[in-house]
Design a protein around this motif. Structure first.
Motif, PDB file in Angstrom:
ATOM      1  N   ASP A 109      39.056  -3.955 128.922  1.00 53.55           N
ATOM      2  CA  ASP A 109      38.637  -4.408 127.600  1.00 53.55           C
ATOM      3  C   ASP A 109      37.391  -5.279 127.781  1.00 53.55           C
ATOM      4  O   ASP A 109      37.028  -5.628 128.913  1.00 53.55           O
ATOM      5  CB  ASP A 109      39.773  -5.158 126.882  1.00 53.55           C
ATOM      6  CG  ASP A 109      40.272  -6.381 127.630  1.00 53.55           C
ATOM      7  OD1 ASP A 109      39.526  -6.945 128.463  1.00 53.55           O
ATOM      8  OD2 ASP A 109      41.414  -6.798 127.388  1.00 53.55           O
ATOM      9  N   PRO A 110      36.702  -5.621 126.707  1.00 51.00           N
ATOM     10  CA  PRO A 110      35.444  -6.361 126.843  1.00 51.00           C
ATOM     11  C   PRO A 110      35.564  -7.672 127.616  1.00 51.00           C
ATOM     12  O   PRO A 110      34.744  -7.960 128.488  1.00 51.00           O
ATOM     13  CB  PRO A 110      35.027  -6.606 125.392  1.00 51.00           C
ATOM     14  CG  PRO A 110      35.605  -5.451 124.644  1.00 51.00           C
ATOM     15  CD  PRO A 110      36.928  -5.191 125.305  1.00 51.00           C
TER      16      PRO A 110
ATOM     17  N   PRO B 188      38.764  -2.188 120.443  1.00 50.02           N
ATOM     18  CA  PRO B 188      38.501  -3.582 120.813  1.00 50.02           C
ATOM     19  C   PRO B 188      38.266  -4.439 119.579  1.00 50.02           C
ATOM     20  O   PRO B 188      37.871  -3.928 118.524  1.00 50.02           O
ATOM     21  CB  PRO B 188      37.227  -3.474 121.661  1.00 50.02           C
ATOM     22  CG  PRO B 188      36.534  -2.260 121.132  1.00 50.02           C
ATOM     23  CD  PRO B 188      37.628  -1.301 120.769  1.00 50.02           C
ATOM     24  N   THR B 189      38.535  -5.718 119.699  1.00 51.85           N
ATOM     25  CA  THR B 189      38.246  -6.646 118.612  1.00 51.85           C
ATOM     26  C   THR B 189      36.780  -7.056 118.666  1.00 51.85           C
ATOM     27  O   THR B 189      36.159  -7.034 119.733  1.00 51.85           O
ATOM     28  CB  THR B 189      39.131  -7.904 118.719  1.00 51.85           C
ATOM     29  OG1 THR B 189      38.931  -8.503 120.013  1.00 51.85           O
ATOM     30  CG2 THR B 189      40.596  -7.542 118.574  1.00 51.85           C
ATOM     31  N   GLU B 190      36.246  -7.405 117.517  1.00 51.55           N
ATOM     32  CA  GLU B 190      34.852  -7.834 117.460  1.00 51.55           C
ATOM     33  C   GLU B 190      34.678  -9.154 118.205  1.00 51.55           C
ATOM     34  O   GLU B 190      35.412 -10.108 117.973  1.00 51.55           O
ATOM     35  CB  GLU B 190      34.406  -7.997 116.010  1.00 51.55           C
ATOM     36  CG  GLU B 190      34.223  -6.679 115.275  1.00 51.55           C
ATOM     37  CD  GLU B 190      33.047  -5.878 115.831  1.00 51.55           C
ATOM     38  OE1 GLU B 190      32.084  -6.512 116.323  1.00 51.55           O
ATOM     39  OE2 GLU B 190      33.106  -4.641 115.786  1.00 51.55           O
TER      40      GLU B 190
ATOM     41  N   LYS C 212      30.171  -6.824 121.871  1.00 50.98           N
ATOM     42  CA  LYS C 212      28.792  -6.453 121.572  1.00 50.98           C
ATOM     43  C   LYS C 212      28.025  -6.176 122.858  1.00 50.98           C
ATOM     44  O   LYS C 212      27.156  -5.307 122.914  1.00 50.98           O
ATOM     45  CB  LYS C 212      28.124  -7.563 120.776  1.00 50.98           C
ATOM     46  CG  LYS C 212      28.676  -7.726 119.367  1.00 50.98           C
ATOM     47  CD  LYS C 212      28.010  -8.883 118.646  1.00 50.98           C
ATOM     48  CE  LYS C 212      28.588  -9.056 117.238  1.00 50.98           C
ATOM     49  NZ  LYS C 212      27.973 -10.211 116.524  1.00 50.98           N
ATOM     50  N   LYS C 213      28.385  -6.912 123.909  1.00 50.01           N
ATOM     51  CA  LYS C 213      27.707  -6.731 125.195  1.00 50.01           C
ATOM     52  C   LYS C 213      28.129  -5.431 125.871  1.00 50.01           C
ATOM     53  O   LYS C 213      27.303  -4.730 126.461  1.00 50.01           O
ATOM     54  CB  LYS C 213      28.015  -7.923 126.107  1.00 50.01           C
ATOM     55  CG  LYS C 213      27.363  -7.855 127.479  1.00 50.01           C
ATOM     56  CD  LYS C 213      27.709  -9.088 128.293  1.00 50.01           C
ATOM     57  CE  LYS C 213      27.074  -9.012 129.686  1.00 50.01           C
ATOM     58  NZ  LYS C 213      27.412 -10.213 130.498  1.00 50.01           N
ATOM     59  N   LYS C 214      29.413  -5.102 125.786  1.00 47.43           N
ATOM     60  CA  LYS C 214      29.944  -3.943 126.497  1.00 47.43           C
ATOM     61  C   LYS C 214      29.924  -2.665 125.667  1.00 47.43           C
ATOM     62  O   LYS C 214      29.871  -1.557 126.229  1.00 47.43           O
ATOM     63  CB  LYS C 214      31.386  -4.226 126.956  1.00 47.43           C
ATOM     64  CG  LYS C 214      31.480  -5.260 128.074  1.00 47.43           C
ATOM     65  CD  LYS C 214      30.809  -4.750 129.330  1.00 47.43           C
ATOM     66  CE  LYS C 214      30.898  -5.721 130.473  1.00 47.43           C
ATOM     67  NZ  LYS C 214      30.236  -5.214 131.695  1.00 47.43           N
ATOM     68  N   GLY C 215      30.022  -2.783 124.369  1.00 42.33           N
ATOM     69  CA  GLY C 215      29.996  -1.593 123.516  1.00 42.33           C
ATOM     70  C   GLY C 215      31.145  -0.639 123.764  1.00 42.33           C
ATOM     71  O   GLY C 215      30.992   0.582 123.659  1.00 42.33           O
TER      72      GLY C 215
END
Length: 300
Positions: free
Chosen positions: A182-183, A229-231, A236-239
């Motif tokens: 996950d991110p 994924p959650t915001e 945003k970095k991993k997309g």
């Protein structure tokens, strides 16, 4: 009503709860070689069997149900791991008497083991994001003298600096990492590997980090249940478009993945040589202790 404390003598679960409990007991029996399991591993096994849904509410309910089942002694405390407590639980500092000392020496002689990585070109270490999985992974790694540590607190600058400074001084170190796909998990792994490696470079040490689970490839191969994924800044970095927790991997599958990752990096011939030396030395140690009258046999 106040929450129960300690063990309880009376618990009458509803019929639907009993059905879930019986499913949990089946899972614990099925994975008896990999105990203790974490609650999240049990959760994913139940989801896979379509017994419960993959929701936060179902996971919370499972935690509460297993808490009552363990307090009522229906399920043993020892088969489930839900903590990240480090350092062990022993509170005694010293021996009760001299026999205890001799028993300890005898136990150590029987358990004598060389560092089986001593003739390898690289040292292997395993880091696991979930502290509760460490004992389970150690069942795989102990035969190879590979250390398993929880990386849950490895976001500390002090720890990352210490890894870079102290690991890989005499021989290169390969770190096999197990964490969530996950991110936040990916960003934590990046920070850990990049920062520790940078410190290692400064001190002239040699460290490499390899992510062995969970991975995008494993999601497809093992048909793991995912969720969006959650915001977040990390997202945003991993997309990333899907996430999965490492504990969703079947324990037997994860054990096989880890064993293969370790063995593929080892010189088998040198590993066997160390094992042979170890066996000979263990016999010699026990023989010497027997001749000195110190050795104590353990009664079953």
């Amino acid at each position: 009503m106040s929450r129960p404390r300690g063990f309880i003598d009376s618990w009458r679960p509803q019929k639907k709860t009993i059905i879930k409990l019986e499913a949990v007991e089946t899972i614990l029996d099925e994975y008896s070689l990999y105990l203790p399991l974490t609650i999240r591993q049990i959760f994913y096994r139940l989801v896979g069997k379509s017994i419960i849904g993959k929701t936060d509410k179902e996971y919370k309910n499972l935690c509460e149900m297993l808490g009552m089942a363990r307090r009522s002694r229906r399920i043993s405390m020892d088969v489930i791991r839900d903590d990240s407590f480090a350092g062990g639980y022993n509170v005694y500092d010293g021996y009760w008497d001299i026999d205890g000392f001799y028993n300890d020496i005898s136990d150590s002689a029987r358990a004598y083991k060389r560092d089986r990585q001593q003739k390898q070109d690289r040292i292997i270490v395993v880091l696991c994001e979930a502290g509760g999985m460490v004992p389970q992974l150690e069942r795989v790694t102990r035969d190879y003298s590979v250390t398993v540590k929880s990386s849950g607190g490895f976001d500390s600058l002090t720890v990352k600096h210490s890894i870079g400074k102290l690991w890989g001084i005499y021989r290169p170190v390969t770190v096999l990492h197990i964490g969530d796909y996950d991110p936040s998990g990916e960003c934590m792994f990046d920070a850990l590997s990049e920062d520790s490696s940078a410190f290692a470079d400064y001190y002239g040490n040699r460290i490499e980090f390899i992510r062995v689970a969970a991975t995008a490839e494993q999601i497809s191969r093992y048909e793991l249940a995912t969720k969006p994924p959650t915001e977040s800044t990390h997202q945003k970095k991993k997309g990333m478009t899907e996430t999965v927790q490492a504990e969703s991997l079947d324990p037997a599958t994860l054990a096989s993945i880890l064993r293969n990752e370790i063995e593929s990096r080892m010189d088998v011939t040198n590993f066997r040589l160390v094992e042979e030396t170890e066996t000979s030395e263990r016999s010699s140690i026990i023989s010497n202790l027997q001749n000195s009258g110190i050795y104590r046999e353990r009664s079953e």
